[in-house]
Design an enzyme around this catalytic site. Structure first.
Site, PDB file in Angstrom:
ATOM      1  N   SER A 147       3.939  14.869 -22.573  1.00  0.00           N
ATOM      2  CA  SER A 147       3.718  15.254 -21.112  1.00  0.00           C
ATOM      3  C   SER A 147       5.387  16.522 -21.014  1.00  0.00           C
ATOM      4  O   SER A 147       6.584  15.970 -22.479  1.00  0.00           O
ATOM      5  CB  SER A 147       3.939  14.083 -20.352  1.00  0.00           C
ATOM      6  OG  SER A 147       4.480  14.452 -18.707  1.00  0.00           O
ATOM      7  N   TYR A 160       6.884   6.462 -15.560  1.00  0.00           N
ATOM      8  CA  TYR A 160       5.782   7.932 -16.247  1.00  0.00           C
ATOM      9  C   TYR A 160       6.426   8.413 -17.685  1.00  0.00           C
ATOM     10  O   TYR A 160       6.516   8.079 -18.683  1.00  0.00           O
ATOM     11  CB  TYR A 160       5.891   8.377 -15.465  1.00  0.00           C
ATOM     12  CG  TYR A 160       4.565   9.769 -16.031  1.00  0.00           C
ATOM     13  CD1 TYR A 160       5.388  11.002 -16.320  1.00  0.00           C
ATOM     14  CD2 TYR A 160       3.632   9.551 -16.819  1.00  0.00           C
ATOM     15  CE1 TYR A 160       4.279  11.690 -16.876  1.00  0.00           C
ATOM     16  CE2 TYR A 160       2.056  10.211 -16.385  1.00  0.00           C
ATOM     17  CZ  TYR A 160       2.269  11.543 -16.816  1.00  0.00           C
ATOM     18  OH  TYR A 160       1.516  12.618 -17.780  1.00  0.00           O
TER      19      TYR A 160
HETATM   20  P1  NAP Z   1      -6.443  11.590 -14.802  1.00  0.00           P
HETATM   21  O1  NAP Z   1      -7.412  13.073 -14.282  1.00  0.00           O
HETATM   22  O2  NAP Z   1      -6.013  10.738 -13.804  1.00  0.00           O
HETATM   23  O3  NAP Z   1      -7.521  10.757 -15.880  1.00  0.00           O
HETATM   24  C1  NAP Z   1      -7.173   9.938 -16.627  1.00  0.00           C
HETATM   25  C2  NAP Z   1      -8.023   9.454 -17.090  1.00  0.00           C
HETATM   26  O4  NAP Z   1      -7.780   8.181 -18.119  1.00  0.00           O
HETATM   27  C3  NAP Z   1      -9.257   9.089 -16.353  1.00  0.00           C
HETATM   28  O5  NAP Z   1     -10.721   8.639 -17.304  1.00  0.00           O
HETATM   29  C4  NAP Z   1      -8.638   7.478 -15.869  1.00  0.00           C
HETATM   30  O6  NAP Z   1     -10.393   6.784 -15.583  1.00  0.00           O
HETATM   31  C5  NAP Z   1      -8.760   6.809 -17.316  1.00  0.00           C
HETATM   32  N1  NAP Z   1      -7.984   5.860 -17.134  1.00  0.00           N
HETATM   33  C6  NAP Z   1      -6.634   5.706 -16.853  1.00  0.00           C
HETATM   34  N2  NAP Z   1      -6.205   4.260 -17.035  1.00  0.00           N
HETATM   35  C7  NAP Z   1      -6.785   4.126 -17.954  1.00  0.00           C
HETATM   36  C8  NAP Z   1      -7.320   3.022 -18.580  1.00  0.00           C
HETATM   37  N3  NAP Z   1      -6.298   1.380 -18.414  1.00  0.00           N
HETATM   38  N4  NAP Z   1      -7.928   2.677 -19.158  1.00  0.00           N
HETATM   39  C9  NAP Z   1      -9.150   3.735 -19.554  1.00  0.00           C
HETATM   40  N5  NAP Z   1      -9.236   4.413 -19.162  1.00  0.00           N
HETATM   41  C10 NAP Z   1      -8.005   4.675 -17.806  1.00  0.00           C
HETATM   42  O7  NAP Z   1      -5.541  12.742 -15.907  1.00  0.00           O
HETATM   43  P2  NAP Z   1      -5.154  13.430 -16.173  1.00  0.00           P
HETATM   44  O8  NAP Z   1      -4.412  14.452 -15.454  1.00  0.00           O
HETATM   45  O9  NAP Z   1      -6.343  13.760 -17.240  1.00  0.00           O
HETATM   46  O10 NAP Z   1      -4.185  13.343 -18.525  1.00  0.00           O
HETATM   47  C11 NAP Z   1      -4.821  12.517 -19.099  1.00  0.00           C
HETATM   48  C12 NAP Z   1      -3.606  12.545 -19.776  1.00  0.00           C
HETATM   49  O11 NAP Z   1      -2.588  13.750 -19.851  1.00  0.00           O
HETATM   50  C13 NAP Z   1      -2.517  10.889 -19.373  1.00  0.00           C
HETATM   51  O12 NAP Z   1      -2.103  10.900 -19.682  1.00  0.00           O
HETATM   52  C14 NAP Z   1      -1.403  12.139 -18.558  1.00  0.00           C
HETATM   53  O13 NAP Z   1      -0.594  11.261 -17.934  1.00  0.00           O
HETATM   54  C15 NAP Z   1      -1.628  12.534 -19.073  1.00  0.00           C
HETATM   55  N6  NAP Z   1      -0.746  14.731 -18.938  1.00  0.00           N
HETATM   56  C16 NAP Z   1      -1.422  14.917 -17.835  1.00  0.00           C
HETATM   57  C17 NAP Z   1      -0.656  16.272 -16.899  1.00  0.00           C
HETATM   58  C18 NAP Z   1      -1.039  16.546 -15.780  1.00  0.00           C
HETATM   59  O14 NAP Z   1       0.057  17.933 -15.457  1.00  0.00           O
HETATM   60  N7  NAP Z   1      -2.299  16.674 -15.632  1.00  0.00           N
HETATM   61  C19 NAP Z   1       0.336  17.086 -17.962  1.00  0.00           C
HETATM   62  C20 NAP Z   1       0.686  15.887 -18.945  1.00  0.00           C
HETATM   63  C21 NAP Z   1       0.248  14.752 -19.855  1.00  0.00           C
HETATM   64  P3  NAP Z   1     -10.103   6.141 -13.978  1.00  0.00           P
HETATM   65  O15 NAP Z   1     -11.160   6.687 -13.323  1.00  0.00           O
HETATM   66  O16 NAP Z   1     -10.648   4.651 -14.531  1.00  0.00           O
HETATM   67  O17 NAP Z   1      -8.972   5.808 -13.443  1.00  0.00           O
HETATM   68  C1  GCO Z   2       4.342  15.055 -12.134  1.00  0.00           C
HETATM   69  C2  GCO Z   2       3.353  15.343 -12.647  1.00  0.00           C
HETATM   70  C3  GCO Z   2       3.544  15.675 -14.105  1.00  0.00           C
HETATM   71  C4  GCO Z   2       2.670  16.037 -15.126  1.00  0.00           C
HETATM   72  C5  GCO Z   2       2.917  15.993 -16.289  1.00  0.00           C
HETATM   73  C6  GCO Z   2       3.539  17.534 -16.855  1.00  0.00           C
HETATM   74  O1  GCO Z   2       4.626  14.075 -11.266  1.00  0.00           O
HETATM   75  O2  GCO Z   2       5.470  15.336 -12.674  1.00  0.00           O
HETATM   76  O3  GCO Z   2       2.440  14.088 -12.396  1.00  0.00           O
HETATM   77  O4  GCO Z   2       4.480  14.702 -14.765  1.00  0.00           O
HETATM   78  O5  GCO Z   2       1.467  15.041 -14.846  1.00  0.00           O
HETATM   79  O6  GCO Z   2       2.860  14.647 -16.688  1.00  0.00           O
HETATM   80  O7  GCO Z   2       3.732  17.100 -17.868  1.00  0.00           O
END
Ligand code: NAP
Ligand code: GCO
Length: 266
Positions: A147, A160
């Protein structure tokens, strides 16, 4: 050169890939020729809903399982089940993750711990369960979804940021400890991606105006916009393919340039 980016014949386990970034990476892997996609979420209902989404996207070489990534016994059992029902795990993407946006001094210990357990301890649990077969084959790809918070902090995301900062170093340590087995462990550091996880940060205000954080992120991103999950597909294919065999311990930031940019003057 084209074949270097092919995932033909490869099985990929993407944790938590029911929707969002994991789902987009799965689609990219299928388009790159992956043999099978495996995902896991926490309920049978969520598995079935996700399978419907995969099938709607034309993806049928996919299997979903109920498994909480924090449950070490369940994870080890799932690895055996994948071996029986799918085959070897060539590519592991530790994608499952949560965030809790609470001021640290107001955050309960249990809330802090839950974020650490899912975002940092679980990638250790899942990677440790998959590494033995990769060591035996002397080949494997592990990709941890880090992230911006692997590098930067901000209000309300202490747990986080601590988890994602730790995940950056876990990535580097897996590289260090297992590189001799021809296992590459890298990270992807997405910027701000339009998924359910960030939906609260983009919601329209009661008066119909943009969420202040929405405007803030667009000012911090050179392209002036949120990124789409699909924009992570190419980098994820690169890190899963032979094109990245000499890349190890690297966090590839796919952030549209946020880390390079002071931000647009208001
Ligand atoms: P999301 O839309 O909330 O999806 C998260 C997924 O993880 C969902 O399928 C969720 O399933 C699953 N999950 C959560 N806890 C779990 C557990 N204990 N066991 C199994 N599955 C679990 O998140 P996203 O935005 O796609 O993010 C995916 C990854 O990218 C995360 O690691 C997040 O921190 C990272 N990330 C996101 C962003 C962003 O801007 N979106 C940026 C940087 C990094 P459930 O339906 O069970 O909750
Ligand atoms: C926040 C956002 C971020 C993104 C991502 C950024 O609340 O700042 O959720 O944390 O998820 O991790 O890279």
């Amino acid at each position: 050169m084209k074949s270097m980016f092919s995932l033909a014949g490869k099985n990929a386990w993407i944790t938590g890939a029911a929707y969002g970034i994991g789902f987009a990476i799965a689609k990219a892997y299928v388009e790159a020729g992956a043999r099978m996609i495996v995902f896991n979420v926490r309920s049978e209902e969520a598995v079935q809903k996700a399978l419907a989404s995969y099938h709607e996207a034309g993806i049928t070489n996919v299997k979903g399982y109920v498994c909480d990534v924090t449950d070490e016994v369940a994870v080890k059992a799932l690895v055996e089940k994948i071996h029986e029902e799918v085959g070897q795990i060539d590519i592991l993407v530790n994608n499952a993750g949560i965030i809790k946006r609470i001021p640290m001094h107001e955050m309960a210990r249990e809330e802090f711990q839950q974020v650490i357990d899912i975002d940092l301890v679980a990638p250790y649990i899942v990677s440790a369960a998959v590494l033995p077969e990769m060591m035996e084959r002397r080949e494997g790809k592990i990709i941890n979804i880090c992230s911006m918070m692997s590098e930067l902090g901000r209000e309300t995301v202490s747990a986080y940021a601590a988890a994602k900062g730790g995940l950056k170093m876990l990535t580097r340590n897996i590289c260090s400890e297992y590189g001799e087995y021809n296992i590459q462990c890298n990270g992807i550091g997405p910027g701000y991606i339009a998924t359910p996880q960030t939906a609260p940060l983009r919601e329209r205000q009661p008066d119909g105006s943009r969420h202040p954080f929405d405007s803030f992120i667009c000012a911090k991103t050179p392209a002036g916009r949120w990124l789409n999950p699909e924009e992570l597909g190419g980098p994820a294919v690169f890190l899963a393919s032979h094109a990245s065999d000499a890349v190890n311990g690297h966090i590839l930031y796919v952030d549209g340039g946020i880390l390079a940019y002071i931000g647009k003057q208001p």
